[in-house]
Enzyme design. Structure first.
Site, PDB file in Angstrom:
ATOM      1  N   SER A 100     -35.620   6.084 -16.042  1.00  0.00           N
ATOM      2  CA  SER A 100     -35.083   5.157 -14.865  1.00  0.00           C
ATOM      3  C   SER A 100     -35.939   3.953 -14.629  1.00  0.00           C
ATOM      4  O   SER A 100     -37.063   3.620 -14.909  1.00  0.00           O
ATOM      5  CB  SER A 100     -35.374   5.916 -13.554  1.00  0.00           C
ATOM      6  OG  SER A 100     -35.423   5.118 -12.604  1.00  0.00           O
ATOM      7  N   TYR A 138     -40.643  10.496  -7.971  1.00  0.00           N
ATOM      8  CA  TYR A 138     -39.299  10.337  -8.816  1.00  0.00           C
ATOM      9  C   TYR A 138     -39.536   9.669 -10.077  1.00  0.00           C
ATOM     10  O   TYR A 138     -39.715   9.980 -11.358  1.00  0.00           O
ATOM     11  CB  TYR A 138     -38.192   9.978  -7.935  1.00  0.00           C
ATOM     12  CG  TYR A 138     -37.001   9.612  -9.263  1.00  0.00           C
ATOM     13  CD1 TYR A 138     -36.039  10.361  -9.805  1.00  0.00           C
ATOM     14  CD2 TYR A 138     -36.713   8.322  -9.522  1.00  0.00           C
ATOM     15  CE1 TYR A 138     -35.281  10.206 -10.699  1.00  0.00           C
ATOM     16  CE2 TYR A 138     -35.686   8.089 -10.103  1.00  0.00           C
ATOM     17  CZ  TYR A 138     -34.954   8.716 -10.954  1.00  0.00           C
ATOM     18  OH  TYR A 138     -34.079   8.641 -11.933  1.00  0.00           O
ATOM     19  N   LYS A 179     -40.588  10.269 -14.429  1.00  0.00           N
ATOM     20  CA  LYS A 179     -39.895   9.664 -15.389  1.00  0.00           C
ATOM     21  C   LYS A 179     -40.731   9.024 -16.564  1.00  0.00           C
ATOM     22  O   LYS A 179     -40.989   9.013 -17.765  1.00  0.00           O
ATOM     23  CB  LYS A 179     -38.889   8.766 -14.947  1.00  0.00           C
ATOM     24  CG  LYS A 179     -37.721   9.223 -14.190  1.00  0.00           C
ATOM     25  CD  LYS A 179     -36.951  10.266 -14.963  1.00  0.00           C
ATOM     26  CE  LYS A 179     -35.702  10.779 -14.376  1.00  0.00           C
ATOM     27  NZ  LYS A 179     -34.906  11.607 -15.200  1.00  0.00           N
TER      28      LYS A 179
HETATM   29  N1  UFG Z   1     -29.277   2.078   0.740  1.00  0.00           N
HETATM   30  C1  UFG Z   1     -28.877   1.830   1.755  1.00  0.00           C
HETATM   31  N2  UFG Z   1     -28.155   2.656   2.622  1.00  0.00           N
HETATM   32  C2  UFG Z   1     -27.817   3.994   1.987  1.00  0.00           C
HETATM   33  C3  UFG Z   1     -28.120   4.344   0.595  1.00  0.00           C
HETATM   34  C4  UFG Z   1     -28.968   3.416   0.013  1.00  0.00           C
HETATM   35  O1  UFG Z   1     -29.503   0.774   2.222  1.00  0.00           O
HETATM   36  O2  UFG Z   1     -27.214   4.616   2.848  1.00  0.00           O
HETATM   37  C5  UFG Z   1     -30.087   1.164  -0.474  1.00  0.00           C
HETATM   38  C6  UFG Z   1     -31.387   1.769  -0.748  1.00  0.00           C
HETATM   39  O3  UFG Z   1     -32.327   1.437   0.288  1.00  0.00           O
HETATM   40  C7  UFG Z   1     -31.526   0.749  -2.248  1.00  0.00           C
HETATM   41  C8  UFG Z   1     -29.797   0.532  -2.644  1.00  0.00           C
HETATM   42  O4  UFG Z   1     -29.245   0.940  -1.476  1.00  0.00           O
HETATM   43  O5  UFG Z   1     -32.054  -0.457  -1.704  1.00  0.00           O
HETATM   44  C9  UFG Z   1     -29.594   1.629  -3.536  1.00  0.00           C
HETATM   45  O6  UFG Z   1     -29.978   3.064  -3.199  1.00  0.00           O
HETATM   46  P1  UFG Z   1     -29.428   4.221  -3.852  1.00  0.00           P
HETATM   47  O7  UFG Z   1     -29.786   5.242  -3.124  1.00  0.00           O
HETATM   48  O8  UFG Z   1     -27.920   4.040  -4.067  1.00  0.00           O
HETATM   49  O9  UFG Z   1     -30.207   4.140  -5.363  1.00  0.00           O
HETATM   50  P2  UFG Z   1     -31.632   3.929  -5.595  1.00  0.00           P
HETATM   51  O10 UFG Z   1     -31.826   2.708  -5.970  1.00  0.00           O
HETATM   52  O11 UFG Z   1     -32.598   4.562  -4.824  1.00  0.00           O
HETATM   53  O12 UFG Z   1     -32.005   4.870  -6.791  1.00  0.00           O
HETATM   54  C10 UFG Z   1     -30.983   4.983  -8.022  1.00  0.00           C
HETATM   55  C11 UFG Z   1     -31.063   6.093  -8.695  1.00  0.00           C
HETATM   56  C12 UFG Z   1     -32.272   6.362  -9.304  1.00  0.00           C
HETATM   57  C13 UFG Z   1     -33.048   5.472 -10.168  1.00  0.00           C
HETATM   58  C14 UFG Z   1     -32.851   3.849  -9.474  1.00  0.00           C
HETATM   59  C15 UFG Z   1     -33.182   2.801 -10.315  1.00  0.00           C
HETATM   60  O13 UFG Z   1     -30.616   7.237  -7.861  1.00  0.00           O
HETATM   61  O14 UFG Z   1     -32.361   7.645  -9.991  1.00  0.00           O
HETATM   62  O15 UFG Z   1     -31.509   3.767  -9.079  1.00  0.00           O
HETATM   63  O16 UFG Z   1     -32.977   1.720  -9.652  1.00  0.00           O
HETATM   64  F1  UFG Z   1     -34.045   5.422 -10.719  1.00  0.00           F
END
Ligand code: UFG
Length: 341
Positions: free
Chosen positions: A123, A147, A151
């Site tokens: 990741s 998390y 990884k």
């Molecule tokens: N976000 C919001 N509102 C939400 C959900 C997410 O504002 O309801 C924001 C988060 O703060 C983040 C972005 O949208 O800035 C993306 O969030 P996600 O939860 O969709 O994804 P993440 O970036 O947290 O994580 C994903 C994968 C991980 C991986 C990561 C790598 O789930 O497994 O991308 O960038 F490691």
């Protein structure tokens, strides 16, 4: 003697999950037999359509060994694990057990069975707050949540297993997986969804009242987090290329997989409004713990070395396939049931 050649089998841990099912689909299209190994804690039996489903837990070495001896896979693609970065801050022990300890069980069982080729689902979370954008693979590992730490630790273990036991592995560092198979075969359907794109599409579909934006005070152009969204079919294709790479290269290597373009949370929501033609109400919320401000990949190594050629490069294409799937899937009763309190 003439006979039908058996397809080469590949064991896919987490094969009933979102990315795992797309990997199985790509394996089948490339002439492999994908054997999905999944405990169905987050995946779905209906998502396993291109080969057998073996229900089992990664912690269960005896079950794993029996499955490996039955199918004799030439390689393992290891995707099983917990994936919510924010959740890992709140409940780290689950992440260390599921993502780290279980992976050691898998690797030891592979050794017992004489299987030495592994493609590992890593990741962008290994980098933490990056010093440079786009992020190259040689950027230091400084994960900001458990998390990402698991990884990075597994990647380190793979290097040690290569030195000591002759393991060959490719770690694929996914950025943000989005989208769905364009023919509507399969798509994203996490229970207790936490990911931005499916949540935003739920709002467009009228299944949720508003989308939440976690943090409007990041040092980015519009104050919201920037991520590199990459289509799940492009990710899946990279696994097939990684298997070929394992056949010809002796080194353990890591590759970034991203579209090399950043999109802010607001830009994702604006694009979802455009693609769906529906309004999407938003609520501002505080930052989520463990969220880096900006993650954008330098994916040139995967393109040069693996020959990776992503086909769904734009956010519009990515969200369009996600919406198409969402429209089909939300008619399924099980989804409505999962969303009700
Ligand atoms: N976000 C919001 N509102 C939400 C959900 C997410 O504002 O309801 C924001 C988060 O703060 C983040 C972005 O949208 O800035 C993306 O969030 P996600 O939860 O969709 O994804 P993440 O970036 O947290 O994580 C994903 C994968 C991980 C991986 C990561 C790598 O789930 O497994 O991308 O960038 F490691």
């Amino acid at each position: 003697m003439l006979g039908l050649e058996q397809p080469r089998s590949v064991l896919v841990t987490g094969g009933a999950g979102y990315i795992g099912a797309h990997v199985c689909r790509a394996l089948d299209a490339s002439g492999y037999l994908p054997v999905a190994y999944d405990n169905l804690s987050h995946g779905h039996a209906w998502a396993v359509r291109w080969g057998p489903l073996e229900i089992g837990d990664l912690m269960d070495g005896a079950r794993l060994e029996a499955v490996m001896r039955l199918y004799r896979p030439q390689a393992v693609i290891h995707l099983a694990g917990l994936i919510a970065a924010g959740d890992s801050v709140v409940d780290p022990t689950r992440y260390y057990h599921n993502n780290l300890a279980a992976t050691l069980t898998l690797l030891d069982t592979m050794r017992t069975c004489g299987i030495h080729h592994l493609v590992f689902s890593s990741s962008a979370g290994v980098y933490g707050e990056p010093d440079q954008i786009p992020i190259p693979e040689h950027h230091p590992h400084r994960p900001v949540n458990p998390y990402g730490a698991t990884k990075a630790m597994v990647e380190r273990i793979l290097v040690d297993f290569s030195t000591a036991y002759g393991f060959k592995s490719v770690a694929l560092r996914y950025f943000n997986a989005v989208g769905a198979a364009p023919n509507g075969d399969i798509g994203e359907a996490h229970p207790n969804e936490t990911h931005l794109v499916p949540l935003v599409l739920d709002v467009a579909a009228g299944l949720r009242p508003f989308a939440e934006i976690f943090g409007g005070d990041f040092p980015t152009t519009d104050g919201t987090c920037i991520r590199d969204y990459v289509h799940v079919c492009d990710l899946a294709d990279a696994h097939i290329l990684a298997l070929s790479h394992l056949d010809r290269d002796v080194r353990t290597r890591a590759f970034n997989l991203g579209s090399e373009t950043g999109a802010s949370v607001r830009q994702v929501i604006d694009m979802a409004i455009k693609v769906t033609g529906r309004p999407i109400a938003i609520r501002m919320r505080p930052r989520r713990p463990g969220d880096p401000a900006m993650l954008v990949a330098d994916a040139s190594l995967a393109k040069e070395v693996l020959g990776w050629c992503p086909g769904f490069a734009t956010l519009e294409q990515q969200i369009a396939t996600a919406w198409d799937w969402h429209e089909r899937y939300r008619t399924i009763d099980v989804r409505r049931a999962a969303l009700s309190p």
